[in-house]
Design an enzyme around this catalytic site. Structure first.
Site, PDB file in Angstrom:
ATOM      1  N   SER A 196       7.186 125.795  69.201  1.00 27.24           N
ATOM      2  CA  SER A 196       6.371 126.539  68.253  1.00 27.24           C
ATOM      3  C   SER A 196       7.139 127.342  67.167  1.00 27.24           C
ATOM      4  CB  SER A 196       5.303 127.379  69.187  1.00 27.24           C
ATOM      5  OG  SER A 196       5.030 126.490  70.209  1.00 27.24           O
TER       6      SER A 196
ATOM      7  N   ARG B 264      12.828 128.004  60.011  1.00 27.92           N
ATOM      8  CA  ARG B 264      13.048 129.554  60.054  1.00 27.92           C
ATOM      9  C   ARG B 264      12.354 129.838  61.256  1.00 27.92           C
ATOM     10  NH1 ARG B 264       8.220 129.623  57.032  1.00 27.92           N
ATOM     11  NH2 ARG B 264       9.162 128.874  55.413  1.00 27.92           N
TER      12      ARG B 264
ATOM     13  N   ASP C 110       2.746 123.625  69.671  1.00 31.66           N
ATOM     14  CA  ASP C 110       1.706 124.094  70.721  1.00 31.66           C
ATOM     15  C   ASP C 110       0.290 123.648  70.070  1.00 31.66           C
ATOM     16  OD1 ASP C 110       2.019 126.015  68.618  1.00 31.66           O
ATOM     17  OD2 ASP C 110       2.007 127.728  69.938  1.00 31.66           O
TER      18      ASP C 110
END
Length: 500
Positions: free
Chosen positions: A164, A179, A218
């Site tokens: 996620s 990132r 997710d």
């Protein structure tokens, strides 16, 4: 001036200051129109090839990441698959048995991510993915010991990996980390393929039979899970009048995904688009990564508290600015900053002479959870006693009845702004995809997951109200069904592995 007069003057000043803050948190219908139009503009920009010299990591626009999932389940799928889910605080490994009748059963093991993996900047990718593989091994020993014992002779077990965090995904089973957002700071993972890192550690720890075949997040998982469990997924043929169109998360973080026409995803190479269309595939799931909406702050409402949280207290200043106004991770932090500020102005909590004397929990960032705000939000007890107890338990903070009235006003302003902003991406996607006008009735389902949308009192009602005030209008809002999609990161990842 008598003590009484002084007290009344202070009270008036408090009310005035709080009312001003509440005004600053208001999202007007005009602002909803402006934000929705800009969101659509940013979606279009994100679907196009990036400008020369731009990368996903440097671009401030919406990432609009192709998920390489070109179909949605209809509830008839069967099989046993593995799913792994790396979230902000836990790692979960599951074995999902799809029954083929919109239902499933599951075995799972959840492990808290050790603090040293989250806080220590010297941690390496091997440390993190080694931990994930060790937990996977513990799960296999408990639930699939026979397969584990067979070693290399075992039948391959497909695993869908819910990751996620923003990745630059180049196929269903590969993606490099752009990132970190929530929690992690592991610098050497950035730019690496997270599927490869996990697969290498699984093989190194004696689990060659596990094949990481799908990388998802997710949000995509929430969408797929909702499609599988919804009785309306085959609405075109079944005669039902609503169908799933968006998967979204409003919890610790926030994000969403939807089905886009492959022809419109011009950032995909032309030959890949032609190949998919030749195979009869017309749509692909797009992971919007809408936490990054308007990182340039051209249109997002911004208070001085938002600036402090982003610049001084968050791990990723300048990024995920939409998320910092909407998600559960930040709602309590906004309130905490306001309370500290009002104290410094001599307006609240004046039993403490200086900031140093304030309870430590109140001066510690991210100590106030959105759960506390949810208790305050609906407190209708005499003297707001529930609020008093919540603040004592969570912050060791005693308050007066007058202060609690003002604190409740602030809580309601913060949550309303969150819910109103949450409506923007939903309205934008429904308008951009023309989802409400595709056929007679045109009713749609939005699969939602996350603690805020599921448990925060009144959040869904406020979100719906904002949809009615948005360019969708009241008539459009009535066609939208918000459904709670259970366990997207487990079942959804398994469904992703199934199509791989």
């Amino acid at each position: 001036m008598s003590f009484d007069d002084l007290h009344k003057a202070t009270e008036r000043a408090v009310i005035q200051a709080v009312d001003q803050i509440c005004d600053d948190f208001e999202v007007t219908p005009e602002k909803l129109d402006e934000l929705t139009a800009y969101f659509i503009e940013q979606m279009e920009k994100g679907l196009a090839p990036p400008k020369e010299g731009h990368t996903l990591a440097s671009d401030k626009g919406l990432p609009m990441i192709p998920a390489f999932v070109t179909g949605s389940p209809n509830g008839t799928e069967r099989g046993v698959l593995l799913a792994a889910d790396l979230g902000g605080t836990n790692f979960r490994i599951c074995s999902v048995n799809l029954h083929g009748d919109h239902t499933f059963s599951m075995e799972q093991m959840k492990s808290k991510i050790p603090d040293d993996l989250l806080d220590d900047e010297n941690v390496t990718s091997d440390d993190l993915f080694g931990f994930l593989a060790r937990r996977t091994l513990a799960f296999m020993k408990k639930y699939h010991p026979d397969e584990l014992a067979k070693g290399k002779d075992a039948k391959p077990m497909k695993l869908g990996f819910t990751f996620s965090y923003p990745v630059d995904q180049t196929s269903l089973n590969s993606g490099t980390l752009i990132r970190w957002t929530k929690g992690f700071r592991i610098a050497d993972t950035v730019g690496k393929d997270v599927v490869q890192l996990y697969q290498e550690q699984l093989s190194a720890q004696g689990m060659p039979m596990i094949k990481v075949v799908a990388l998802t997040n997710d949000t995509v998982g929430t969408y797929l899970s909702h499609c599988y469990t919804s009785d309306n997924t085959d609405s075109m043929t079944s005669g039902e009048i609503s169908e799933p169109v968006i998967g979204c998360i409003f919890g610790t973080g926030t994000n969403g995904c939807y089905m886009e026409e492959i022809n419109k995803i011009t950032k995909l190479p032309q030959e890949l688009r032609d190949k998919l269309i030749k195979e009869g595939k017309t749509h692909m799931i797009i992971n919007v990564e809408w936490g990054s909406f308007d990182n340039e702050l051209k249109h997002l409402p911004t208070t001085k508290y938002d600036v402090v949280i982003d610049q001084k207290l968050s791990t990723n200043p300048g990024f995920h600015l939409f998320e910092k106004r909407v998600s559960g991770m930040f709602l309590g932090e906004v309130l905490r900053n306001i309370l500290v500020d009002l104290h410094s102005q001599g307006l609240l909590l004046q039993q403490y002479r200086s900031k140093e004397q304030l309870p430590r929990h109140l001066t510690t960032p991210f100590q106030l959870s959105s759960e506390v705000l949810s208790h305050i939000e609906i407190d209708d007890s005499t003297g707001l006693r529930e609020t008093e107890l919540s603040l004592l338990q969570s912050l060791r903070l005693p308050t007066t009845p007058t202060e609690r009235v003002q604190i409740q006003k602030l809580v309601r302003a913060i949550s309303r702004r969150s819910a109103y902003l949450a409506a923007v991406p939903l309205a934008a996607i429904l308008i951009k995809t023309n989802a409400l006008n595709k056929r007679y009735h045109g009713e749609v389902e939005i699969g939602c997951d996350g603690s805020v949308v599921e448990y925060y009192p009144g959040f869904r009602s406020m979100l719906r109200h904002a949809l009615a005030l948005s360019p969708l209008g009241a008539e459009g809002e009535r066609k939208v069904h918000l459904k709670i999609a259970k366990d997207g990161s487990g079942v959804g990842a398994a469904l992703c592995a199934l199509v791989a």
